[in-house]
Design a protein around this motif. Structure first.
Motif, mmCIF file in Angstrom:
data_model
loop_
_atom_site.group_PDB
_atom_site.id
_atom_site.type_symbol
_atom_site.label_atom_id
_atom_site.label_comp_id
_atom_site.label_asym_id
_atom_site.label_seq_id
_atom_site.Cartn_x
_atom_site.Cartn_y
_atom_site.Cartn_z
ATOM 1 N N UNK A 98 -10.119 6.688 18.536
ATOM 2 C CA UNK A 98 -9.733 7.576 19.619
ATOM 3 C C UNK A 98 -9.574 9.027 19.207
ATOM 4 N N UNK A 99 -9.620 9.309 17.910
ATOM 5 C CA UNK A 99 -9.416 10.670 17.421
ATOM 6 C C UNK A 99 -10.654 11.238 16.739
ATOM 7 N N UNK A 100 -11.477 10.369 16.181
ATOM 8 C CA UNK A 100 -12.661 10.835 15.477
ATOM 9 C C UNK A 100 -12.369 11.367 14.080
ATOM 10 N N UNK A 101 -11.152 11.183 13.601
ATOM 11 C CA UNK A 101 -10.794 11.612 12.251
ATOM 12 C C UNK A 101 -11.079 10.482 11.277
ATOM 13 N N UNK A 102 -11.324 10.845 10.039
ATOM 14 C CA UNK A 102 -11.611 9.855 9.001
ATOM 15 C C UNK A 102 -10.420 9.726 8.069
ATOM 16 N N UNK A 103 -10.134 8.489 7.685
ATOM 17 C CA UNK A 103 -9.207 8.241 6.585
ATOM 18 C C UNK A 103 -9.891 7.245 5.667
ATOM 19 N N UNK A 104 -9.336 7.045 4.481
ATOM 20 C CA UNK A 104 -9.991 6.236 3.455
ATOM 21 C C UNK A 104 -9.069 5.131 2.976
ATOM 22 N N UNK A 105 -9.686 3.994 2.626
ATOM 23 C CA UNK A 105 -8.941 2.875 2.055
ATOM 24 C C UNK A 105 -9.555 2.489 0.724
ATOM 25 N N UNK A 106 -8.723 2.389 -0.293
ATOM 26 C CA UNK A 106 -9.161 1.939 -1.609
ATOM 27 C C UNK A 106 -8.787 0.465 -1.737
ATOM 28 N N UNK A 107 -9.787 -0.380 -1.984
ATOM 29 C CA UNK A 107 -9.561 -1.821 -2.068
ATOM 30 C C UNK A 107 -10.302 -2.396 -3.265
ATOM 31 N N UNK A 108 -10.120 -3.669 -3.483
ATOM 32 C CA UNK A 108 -10.836 -4.421 -4.515
ATOM 33 C C UNK A 108 -10.706 -3.785 -5.898
ATOM 34 N N UNK A 137 -6.631 15.009 4.002
ATOM 35 C CA UNK A 137 -7.359 13.852 3.482
ATOM 36 C C UNK A 137 -6.317 12.760 3.320
ATOM 37 N N UNK A 138 -6.506 11.657 4.023
ATOM 38 C CA UNK A 138 -5.543 10.553 4.013
ATOM 39 C C UNK A 138 -6.204 9.361 3.341
ATOM 40 N N UNK A 139 -5.557 8.854 2.287
ATOM 41 C CA UNK A 139 -6.112 7.750 1.507
ATOM 42 C C UNK A 139 -5.034 6.688 1.311
ATOM 43 N N UNK A 140 -5.351 5.463 1.703
ATOM 44 C CA UNK A 140 -4.454 4.327 1.499
ATOM 45 C C UNK A 140 -4.875 3.627 0.214
ATOM 46 N N UNK A 141 -3.939 3.468 -0.712
ATOM 47 C CA UNK A 141 -4.224 2.815 -1.990
ATOM 48 C C UNK A 141 -3.214 1.703 -2.232
ATOM 49 N N UNK A 201 -11.878 1.848 -17.830
ATOM 50 C CA UNK A 201 -11.989 2.253 -16.435
ATOM 51 C C UNK A 201 -11.565 1.084 -15.552
ATOM 52 N N UNK A 202 -11.333 1.398 -14.304
ATOM 53 C CA UNK A 202 -11.076 0.404 -13.277
ATOM 54 C C UNK A 202 -12.274 0.438 -12.335
ATOM 55 N N UNK A 203 -12.458 -0.606 -11.575
ATOM 56 C CA UNK A 203 -13.485 -0.641 -10.531
ATOM 57 C C UNK A 203 -12.760 -0.783 -9.198
ATOM 58 N N UNK A 204 -13.250 -0.073 -8.171
ATOM 59 C CA UNK A 204 -12.617 -0.143 -6.856
ATOM 60 C C UNK A 204 -13.624 0.271 -5.795
ATOM 61 N N UNK A 205 -13.315 -0.078 -4.564
ATOM 62 C CA UNK A 205 -14.156 0.275 -3.426
ATOM 63 C C UNK A 205 -13.380 1.235 -2.532
ATOM 64 N N UNK A 206 -13.994 2.375 -2.216
ATOM 65 C CA UNK A 206 -13.402 3.340 -1.292
ATOM 66 C C UNK A 206 -14.211 3.296 -0.002
ATOM 67 N N UNK A 207 -13.527 3.004 1.101
ATOM 68 C CA UNK A 207 -14.185 2.861 2.392
ATOM 69 C C UNK A 207 -13.654 3.908 3.363
ATOM 70 N N UNK A 208 -14.563 4.577 4.063
ATOM 71 C CA UNK A 208 -14.181 5.525 5.108
ATOM 72 C C UNK A 208 -13.920 4.747 6.391
ATOM 73 N N UNK A 209 -12.798 5.027 7.026
ATOM 74 C CA UNK A 209 -12.427 4.374 8.280
ATOM 75 C C UNK A 209 -12.254 5.438 9.351
ATOM 76 N N UNK A 231 0.835 -1.203 0.000
ATOM 77 C CA UNK A 231 0.000 0.000 0.000
ATOM 78 C C UNK A 231 0.871 1.254 0.000
ATOM 79 N N UNK A 232 0.237 2.365 -0.342
ATOM 80 C CA UNK A 232 0.842 3.687 -0.250
ATOM 81 C C UNK A 232 -0.126 4.574 0.512
ATOM 82 N N UNK A 233 0.400 5.415 1.393
ATOM 83 C CA UNK A 233 -0.429 6.387 2.100
ATOM 84 C C UNK A 233 -0.324 7.718 1.353
ATOM 85 N N UNK A 234 -1.452 8.199 0.828
ATOM 86 C CA UNK A 234 -1.528 9.466 0.102
ATOM 87 C C UNK A 234 -2.117 10.511 1.028
ATOM 88 N N UNK A 235 -1.538 11.705 1.036
ATOM 89 C CA UNK A 235 -2.004 12.779 1.907
ATOM 90 C C UNK A 235 -2.277 14.018 1.056
#
Length: 160
Positions: free
Chosen positions: A85-95, A133-137, A73-81, A39-43
């Protein structure tokens, strides 16, 4: 909504041109998890705007690949996580699947390299310059984004 700008910032080289990259590091904000193997963490650091409720950020994951006259095109799922303990959201791109393409017979010479975007639900997120905005891809996926704006003037719907 109106398209404002498209900006690509998925590599470390691009981070040097980012508006806040010199002022704030991600570790100064919160303990976001490190990217897992493969994975890569994108900020994305957004500039402050007067009325941020009028803006949205469209996340556009994809990759540069060989294309032709067919639509791809590609197909993918973006999930908010939730950052526990912080209440912040980050995102994961999977599938990530594909590429998916139409099957037209293309004339010779239409081959070119182009960015092929992933399609999916919930790729638009709230504009908030106070948090990154933090996204793991997956490592082979590039994350691009665009900023959209809405009108300050609200219009009334017609009742029928």
């Amino acid at each position: 909504m109106t398209f404002i700008a498209a900006i690509s910032c998925a590599t470390a080289a691009c981070a040097a041109t980012d508006v806040r990259s010199n002022a704030t590091k991600l570790s100064d904000v919160a303990p976001y998890p490190a990217a897992q193997k493969g994975q890569v963490r994108n900020v994305i650091w957004l500039p402050e705007k007067a009325d941020e409720d009028l803006f949205k950020v469209e996340l556009v994951p994809g990759k540069v690949m060989q294309t032709d006259c067919n639509t791809r095109s590609l197909m993918a799922t973006l999930t908010a996580e939730d950052l526990s303990g912080w209440g912040y959201t980050y995102y994961e791109l999977t599938d990530v699947k594909g590429p998916i393409a139409t099957m037209m017979a293309c004339p010779e010479g239409t081959e070119k390299e182009a960015f092929v975007a992933a399609q999916g639900d919930n790729y638009t997120v709230r504009y908030n310059s106070k948090l990154p905005i933090v996204v793991y891809t997956p490592a082979d996926i590039e994350l691009r984004y665009r900023i959209w704006s809405g009108s300050e003037k609200l219009q009334s719907a017609q009742q029928q």
